[in-house]
Scaffold this active site. Structure first.
Site, mmCIF file in Angstrom:
data_model
loop_
_atom_site.group_PDB
_atom_site.id
_atom_site.type_symbol
_atom_site.label_atom_id
_atom_site.label_comp_id
_atom_site.label_asym_id
_atom_site.label_seq_id
_atom_site.Cartn_x
_atom_site.Cartn_y
_atom_site.Cartn_z
ATOM 1 N N TYR A 1 -9.869 -2.981 1.638
ATOM 2 C CA TYR A 1 -8.948 -1.826 1.174
ATOM 3 C C TYR A 1 -9.647 -1.372 -0.146
ATOM 4 O O TYR A 1 -9.939 -0.391 -0.340
ATOM 5 C CB TYR A 1 -7.470 -1.935 1.231
ATOM 6 C CG TYR A 1 -6.854 -0.894 0.394
ATOM 7 C CD1 TYR A 1 -6.597 0.172 1.171
ATOM 8 C CD2 TYR A 1 -6.175 -0.829 -0.885
ATOM 9 C CE1 TYR A 1 -5.924 1.334 0.568
ATOM 10 C CE2 TYR A 1 -5.492 0.018 -1.539
ATOM 11 C CZ TYR A 1 -5.298 1.156 -0.855
ATOM 12 O OH TYR A 1 -4.524 2.376 -1.142
ATOM 13 N N ASP B 1 2.842 6.544 -2.589
ATOM 14 C CA ASP B 1 1.994 6.329 -3.761
ATOM 15 C C ASP B 1 2.140 7.620 -4.591
ATOM 16 O O ASP B 1 1.598 8.590 -4.337
ATOM 17 C CB ASP B 1 0.620 5.927 -3.128
ATOM 18 C CG ASP B 1 -0.560 5.740 -4.151
ATOM 19 O OD1 ASP B 1 -0.234 5.684 -5.329
ATOM 20 O OD2 ASP B 1 -1.563 5.249 -3.771
ATOM 21 N N ASP C 1 -0.106 -2.678 -5.913
ATOM 22 C CA ASP C 1 0.301 -2.224 -4.793
ATOM 23 C C ASP C 1 0.803 -3.370 -3.770
ATOM 24 O O ASP C 1 0.693 -4.509 -3.997
ATOM 25 C CB ASP C 1 -1.037 -1.868 -3.613
ATOM 26 C CG ASP C 1 -1.460 -0.439 -4.201
ATOM 27 O OD1 ASP C 1 -1.000 0.105 -5.202
ATOM 28 O OD2 ASP C 1 -2.317 0.050 -3.549
#
Length: 123
Positions: free
Chosen positions: A13, A37, A98
């Site tokens: 990612y 997000d 994250d």
């Protein structure tokens, strides 16, 4: 889901944020997913919404993501990375944390990004 597989996906990612296409990033996600997000933003659930969202990054003139750390256990990985983007002669940096949840196939079923607009720095 092994911690190693989740960490491998997190690394992919972050690498794709630097060099990949929106399609390649979205391919890491399960068909049924939820992306928030940053936390508090509208939740994106469709492939089209994710492609639109990640195209903002992948269409930048400059983009470089660097993983700072990652922890993985159970079905969840938490990681911090720095993303530097630039367009139109302006450069920005953000360092979000994250949280990704994975299914048994190693696809991301949920991603929540912890950052606030005040965290975005113009360089």
């Amino acid at each position: 889901m092994s911690a190693e597989k989740m960490i491998e996906t997190v690394n992919a990612y972050v690498d794709l944020l630097s060099t990949g296409s929106a399609e390649e990033i979205v391919a890491l996600y399960a068909d049924e997913t939820a992306v928030e997000d940053p936390i508090g933003a509208p939740i994106r659930t469709s492939r089209e919404e994710l492609l639109e969202f990640y195209s903002i990054i992948t269409n930048m003139d400059k983009r470089e993501a660097t993983l700072r750390w990652v922890k993985a256990a159970g079905d969840t990985a938490v990681f911090e990375f720095t993303l530097v983007t630039g367009t139109g002669g302006m450069t920005f940096e953000i360092t979000p944390v994250d949280i990704m949840v994975f299914d048994e196939d190693g696809k991301v079923t949920s991603m929540r990004a912890v950052w606030a607009p005040s965290d975005l720095k113009q360089l």
